[in-house]
Design an enzyme around this catalytic site. Structure first.
Site, PDB file in Angstrom:
ATOM      1  N   HIS A 130      -6.530 -14.256  27.955  1.00  0.00           N
ATOM      2  CA  HIS A 130      -5.634 -13.905  26.838  1.00  0.00           C
ATOM      3  C   HIS A 130      -5.001 -15.203  26.322  1.00  0.00           C
ATOM      4  O   HIS A 130      -3.794 -15.423  26.454  1.00  0.00           O
ATOM      5  CB  HIS A 130      -4.571 -12.917  27.329  1.00  0.00           C
ATOM      6  CG  HIS A 130      -3.868 -12.177  26.231  1.00  0.00           C
ATOM      7  ND1 HIS A 130      -4.141 -12.357  24.889  1.00  0.00           N
ATOM      8  CD2 HIS A 130      -2.866 -11.245  26.285  1.00  0.00           C
ATOM      9  CE1 HIS A 130      -3.355 -11.571  24.166  1.00  0.00           C
ATOM     10  NE2 HIS A 130      -2.574 -10.891  24.988  1.00  0.00           N
ATOM     11  N   ASP A 225       2.718  -9.307  35.147  1.00  0.00           N
ATOM     12  CA  ASP A 225       1.994  -8.490  34.163  1.00  0.00           C
ATOM     13  C   ASP A 225       1.684  -7.164  34.857  1.00  0.00           C
ATOM     14  O   ASP A 225       1.868  -7.025  36.072  1.00  0.00           O
ATOM     15  CB  ASP A 225       0.701  -9.240  33.753  1.00  0.00           C
ATOM     16  CG  ASP A 225      -0.085  -8.520  32.653  1.00  0.00           C
ATOM     17  OD1 ASP A 225       0.467  -7.607  32.008  1.00  0.00           O
ATOM     18  OD2 ASP A 225      -1.265  -8.873  32.450  1.00  0.00           O
ATOM     19  N   ARG A 293       4.816 -15.085  19.758  1.00  0.00           N
ATOM     20  CA  ARG A 293       3.418 -14.746  19.433  1.00  0.00           C
ATOM     21  C   ARG A 293       3.152 -14.951  17.940  1.00  0.00           C
ATOM     22  O   ARG A 293       2.072 -15.349  17.537  1.00  0.00           O
ATOM     23  CB  ARG A 293       3.113 -13.283  19.820  1.00  0.00           C
ATOM     24  CG  ARG A 293       3.132 -12.974  21.316  1.00  0.00           C
ATOM     25  CD  ARG A 293       2.004 -13.679  22.033  1.00  0.00           C
ATOM     26  NE  ARG A 293       0.715 -13.437  21.401  1.00  0.00           N
ATOM     27  CZ  ARG A 293      -0.078 -12.379  21.630  1.00  0.00           C
ATOM     28  NH1 ARG A 293       0.273 -11.487  22.535  1.00  0.00           N
ATOM     29  NH2 ARG A 293      -1.231 -12.231  21.013  1.00  0.00           N
TER      30      ARG A 293
HETATM   31  N1   CP Z   1       1.069  -9.033  24.987  1.00  0.00           N
HETATM   32  C1   CP Z   1       0.190  -8.377  24.204  1.00  0.00           C
HETATM   33  O1   CP Z   1      -0.937  -8.833  23.954  1.00  0.00           O
HETATM   34  O2   CP Z   1       0.639  -7.195  23.739  1.00  0.00           O
HETATM   35  P1   CP Z   1      -0.199  -6.089  22.946  1.00  0.00           P
HETATM   36  O3   CP Z   1      -1.193  -5.501  23.907  1.00  0.00           O
HETATM   37  O4   CP Z   1       0.813  -5.115  22.479  1.00  0.00           O
HETATM   38  O5   CP Z   1      -0.918  -6.780  21.814  1.00  0.00           O
HETATM   39  N1  NVA Z   2      -3.337  -7.550  31.501  1.00  0.00           N
HETATM   40  C1  NVA Z   2      -2.938  -6.675  30.435  1.00  0.00           C
HETATM   41  C2  NVA Z   2      -2.398  -7.448  29.293  1.00  0.00           C
HETATM   42  C3  NVA Z   2      -1.970  -6.641  28.089  1.00  0.00           C
HETATM   43  C4  NVA Z   2      -1.435  -7.482  26.985  1.00  0.00           C
HETATM   44  C5  NVA Z   2      -4.123  -5.834  29.996  1.00  0.00           C
HETATM   45  O1  NVA Z   2      -5.231  -6.387  29.876  1.00  0.00           O
HETATM   46  O2  NVA Z   2      -3.976  -4.634  29.805  1.00  0.00           O
END
Ligand code: CP
Ligand code: NVA
Length: 312
Positions: A130, A225, A293
């Site tokens: 990410h 997370d 972001r």
């Molecule tokens: N942190 C993040 O990517 O959030 P969303 O899944 O809401 O885009």
């Molecule tokens: N690790 C989480 C991040 C969400 C922004 C997922 O992949 O669901």
């Protein structure tokens, strides 16, 4: 510095200088937030195979403020849902748009998109990384405590997309990073190998431990997370059991530096990875993270889409 025409699928696609450049550009855009139409005439595809709040909205607003046209594309409403090959989808999209940003299940879909298009491809989250999240997070760490002073602990699912990108970014920038995660959920061999290579160059210290207290001892950044990432729902019960001792709560954060900051990419699962009292405490910077972001999305779009970045 120019990243013109490049893809960002991974933090490791960037050099240390490029990551620092994006952080600095994000800062400038944040300081002077306004509508600048430097991307006028450019259309950006935002392809989503999974739900999103922050990523979708920050990208759409980023495009608007830069004068570009964002196209939100819910993959299920396209012919992908009926089996159109991703490489055909890619070759069609590039005839219309100037960049493709995508949130996918399998990272290989991003690799395919990048392989079959000449326009920049941006990872908006895959099962592997990410990167845009972590570019924004590095801005937040810099603002709150300074990148040069940071000592970071990630506690929880150390083998998920956010943990991977955080580990790589710290390794790239020379920041000490500790991962506190149970066996089987520590960063996989491939990511560890990449991180160690980057750390050799930057001097970053990497510690992986099963002990959450050892992970957070003395650090000034605690990051967590969700325990069940999107796409992992079948493993939910097992994961809730395994991760329970890794909850970030008042008991655990006692071991961190007094002025630590708490970070979470969001969304959280209440009652799971972080207790409410830590989440709602003055240590928590999660909404500043969410705001950043937007600024970092703008920086990435400018850097990839313009040969020369104008004075902001
Ligand atoms: N942190 C993040 O990517 O959030 P969303 O899944 O809401 O885009
Ligand atoms: N690790 C989480 C991040 C969400 C922004 C997922 O992949 O669901």
């Amino acid at each position: 510095m120019s990243l013109y025409g490049r893809d960002i699928l991974s933090i490791a696609d960037l050099t240390k200088e490029e990551l620092l450049f994006l952080i600095e550009l994000s800062k400038k855009l944040k300081r002077k937030r306004r509508k600048i139409n430097v991307l006028e005439g450019k259309s950006i595809a935002l392809v989503f195979m999974k739900p999103s709040t922050r990523t979708r909205i920050s990208m759409e607003v980023a495009c608007y403020e830069l004068g570009a046209h964002p196209l939100y594309i819910h993959a299920q409403t396209t012919q992908l849902a009926r089996g159109e090959p991703i490489k055909d989808f890619a070759r069609v999209l590039e005839r219309y748009v100037h960049a493709i940003a995508a949130r996918v299940y399998s990272h290989n879909d991003l690799v395919e998109l990048a392989k079959y298009t000449r326009v920049p491809v941006i990872n908006l989250l895959s099962d592997w990384e990410h990167p845009l999240q972590i570019i924004g997070d590095m801005l937040t760490i810099d603002e709150k405590i300074g990148l040069e002073n940071a000592k970071v602990a990630f506690v929880g699912d150390g083998d998920n997309n956010v943990a991977h990108s955080l580990l790589l970014a710290c390794a790239l920038l020379g920041i000490e990073i500790r991962i506190g995660a149970p066996k089987g959920y520590q960063p996989c061999a491939k990511i560890m190998e990449q991180a160690k290579k980057l750390a050799e160059k930057s001097g970053a210290k990497i510690i992986v431990t099963e002990d959450p207290i050892e992970a957070v001892r003395g650090v000034n950044v605690i990051y967590t997370d969700v325990w069940v990432s999107m796409g992992m729902e079948k493993e939910r019960e097992e994961r809730l059991k395994v991760f329970r001792p890794y909850q970030v709560n008042l008991e655990l954060v006692k071991h961190a530096a007094e002025d630590f900051i708490f970070m979470h990419c969001l969304p959280r699962h209440p009652g799971e990875e972080v207790s409410d009292d830590v989440f709602e405490s003055t240590h928590s910077v999660v909404f500043d993270q969410a705001e950043n972001r937007l600024h970092s999305a703008k920086a990435v779009l400018l850097a990839l889409l313009l040969e020369r970045i104008p004075d902001i």
